[in-house]
Design a protein around this motif. Structure first.
Motif, short mmCIF file in Angstrom:
data_model
loop_
_atom_site.label_atom_id
_atom_site.label_comp_id
_atom_site.label_asym_id
_atom_site.label_seq_id
_atom_site.Cartn_x
_atom_site.Cartn_y
_atom_site.Cartn_z
N ASP A 174 -2.46 5.81 4.31
CA ASP A 174 -3.75 5.38 4.86
C ASP A 174 -4.73 5.37 3.70
O ASP A 174 -5.31 6.41 3.36
N GLU A 175 -4.89 4.23 3.07
CA GLU A 175 -5.71 4.15 1.86
C GLU A 175 -7.17 4.46 2.14
O GLU A 175 -7.84 5.12 1.34
N GLU A 176 -7.69 4.00 3.29
CA GLU A 176 -9.10 4.21 3.61
C GLU A 176 -9.45 5.68 3.68
O GLU A 176 -10.57 6.08 3.34
N LYS A 230 0.82 -1.22 0.00
CA LYS A 230 0.00 0.00 0.00
C LYS A 230 0.85 1.26 0.00
O LYS A 230 0.59 2.20 -0.75
N GLY A 231 1.85 1.31 0.88
CA GLY A 231 2.67 2.52 0.99
C GLY A 231 4.10 2.18 1.35
O GLY A 231 4.38 1.15 1.98
N LYS A 256 -1.97 10.00 1.04
CA LYS A 256 -0.81 9.49 0.33
C LYS A 256 0.45 9.59 1.20
O LYS A 256 0.57 10.49 2.02
N GLY A 310 2.75 5.61 -2.77
CA GLY A 310 1.50 4.95 -2.44
C GLY A 310 0.74 5.64 -1.33
O GLY A 310 0.79 6.87 -1.18
N TYR A 311 0.06 4.82 -0.53
CA TYR A 311 -0.83 5.36 0.50
C TYR A 311 -0.34 5.07 1.92
O TYR A 311 -0.03 3.93 2.27
N GLY A 357 -7.60 8.07 2.11
CA GLY A 357 -7.05 8.76 0.94
C GLY A 357 -5.80 9.55 1.23
O GLY A 357 -5.49 10.51 0.51
#
Length: 455
Positions: free
Chosen positions: A94-96, A72-73, A100, A91-92, A98
């Protein structure tokens, strides 16, 4: 008066910095105590400083690697001859939400923490507070305080020295599993509430027989570095984290490195969210509740890892730390050349101190893995040093850093010409370095007032 001046400084920083509009809106009550000025400088040093045409092919290699392993990151920092030439997040974080990954995000660094603990021990040796030959347990041991009460079943444990622990020769094995990752079972056996803290884990392993006579063999041991954590506290007479920050990290220029917490809700403001592979098993909550949780978020007791694997840091500050323990005069060291030489030496068949691998050419490597993270810190004989950390684990576990090393080697070889600069130099990001100096000058900010929720 001092506190009032500090509040004024923080207010000035907040109203004069051109803050970016972040998509995340972290509620203030969810933010655990953290150095307030470290939060305030969060946006002053960003990915934009390393968004370069010369490194596009490096970026492409890293992004392809992340897609291949479903990461993810991640974050990478590169130093050449003591100069920070590149630092960037991918990447992310914290993807949830948004968010980056940026250069200032901090990650759990797993066993890279052992290098930090080793540096703390060597500092105490330099200060004449202890010797590598000192016994740890027994009547004449460092940890003989009656308030600690470490019962010893195997008399050989009384011969364990500080150096035995540093080189993974203390006699501890993982024959029945790593005790640092069994907080519920150990708490039950020791008749204490879960999760078993570090002190309880140490008592547990000493109530069993050793796997081998100390000093006669080498077996990688997390609990050995947990014991070194307690040695630092006993000898220094203060909290482990505070000692390391005040005597190693801050003198090295590292102001945003801390001991991690177990849960996502307890993260630091700029700490990433952690992810595991899609098929990862859930385990029982480390606090003993009859609940299944991810290892990276309440399953493992990260807090008990402490000096064995509990630190969070950004790759940039990991390189600050490395530059301060490498014996290179281009950046002031926090340890003597003799201490540094001792750490990278491997007498007999022992491991180096703190490091995972070293060789006579000057290549030093330290890796770390936990559920939710993989980290690698490397010093190369050609003058390059780098740190790479992810917020995602995968099924390869402790073997994944080897894949990271191969990927970073390939990525760096794709850069034909590196920028001639030093991001450590106050000439770059001057406000960033000025605010870091303010943080170093006043340690009372760790439990300062919450910041507005528009950061």
């Amino acid at each position: 008066m001092k506190y009032t001046i500090l509040l004024i400084l923080i207010f000035v920083v907040l109203i004069t910095i051109p803050w970016k509009s972040h998509p995340e809106k972290i509620q203030v009550e969810e933010i655990p105590p953290q150095d307030t000025l470290a939060i305030a400088i969060h946006d002053l040093f960003t990915n934009e400083y390393s968004d370069l045409d010369e490194t596009k092919r490096l970026d492409n290699t890293i992004e392809r690697f992340m897609r291949q392993w479903e990461i993810k990151g991640a974050s990478l920092a590169i130093m050449k001859d003591g100069k920070l030439i590149y630092s960037k997040g991918y990447g992310y974080a914290d993807e949830e939400n948004g968010i980056k990954t940026d250069v200032n995000h901090i990650f759990r660094i797993a066993s890279v923490s052992k290098l930090i603990t080793a540096a703390g021990i060597m500092k105490l040796v330099e200060n004449g507070k202890l010797s590598l030959d000192d016994k740890v347990f027994g009547e004449d041991g460092i940890l003989n305080d009656t308030t600690l009460y470490y019962p010893i079943k195997d008399k050989r444990a009384k011969n364990i020295t500080v150096e035995n622990l540093l080189r993974h020769q203390g006699g501890f094995t993982a024959r029945y599993g790593d005790p640092m990752f069994n907080p519920v079972d150990i708490a039950k056996k020791m008749d204490v509430p879960a999760p078993a803290d570090l002190n309880t884990v140490i008592k547990f392993v000493l109530s069993r027989r050793l796997g081998f006579t100390p000093g006669t063999s080498t077996n990688y041991s997390n609990v050995g570095y947990g014991i070194l954590t307690k040695i630092i506290e006993q000898v220094a007479g203060e909290d482990y984290e505070r000692f390391i920050q005040d005597n190693i990290l801050i003198p090295a220029g590292c102001y945003d490195m801390h001991l991690a917490h177990n849960l996502y809700e307890e993260r630091y403001l700029n700490e990433v969210r952690y992810y595991e592979q899609a098929d990862a098993d859930l385990i029982r909550a480390c606090d003993g509740r009859d609940t299944l949780l991810p290892r990276s978020n309440g399953g493992n007791n990260i807090e008990a890892l402490s000096g064995a694997g509990g630190w969070v840091a950004s790759p940039t500050e990991l390189l600050c730390f490395l530059a301060a323990i490498d014996g290179d005069d281009s950046y002031p060291d926090v340890l003597s050349q003799n201490s540094i030489n001792t750490m990278v030496s491997c007498p007999g068949f022992s491991l180096p101190i703190g490091w995972m691998k070293t060789n006579g050419r000057g290549d030093w490597l330290r890796s770390g893995t936990l559920a939710g993270t993989s980290a690698m810190l490397k010093r190369q004989h050609d003058g390059f040093c780098w740190a790479f950390v992810t917020n995602t684990s995968n099924w390869t576990g402790p073997h994944f850093p080897q894949k990271i090393e191969s990927m970073v080697y390939q990525a760096m070889n794709r850069v034909k010409e590196w920028p001639d600069r030093n991001l450590f130099d106050p000439a770059y990001c001057k406000n960033f370095h000025d605010k870091k100096k303010l943080l170093a000058d006043d340690r009372s900010t760790k439990f300062g007032p919450p910041l507005p929720d528009n950061i």
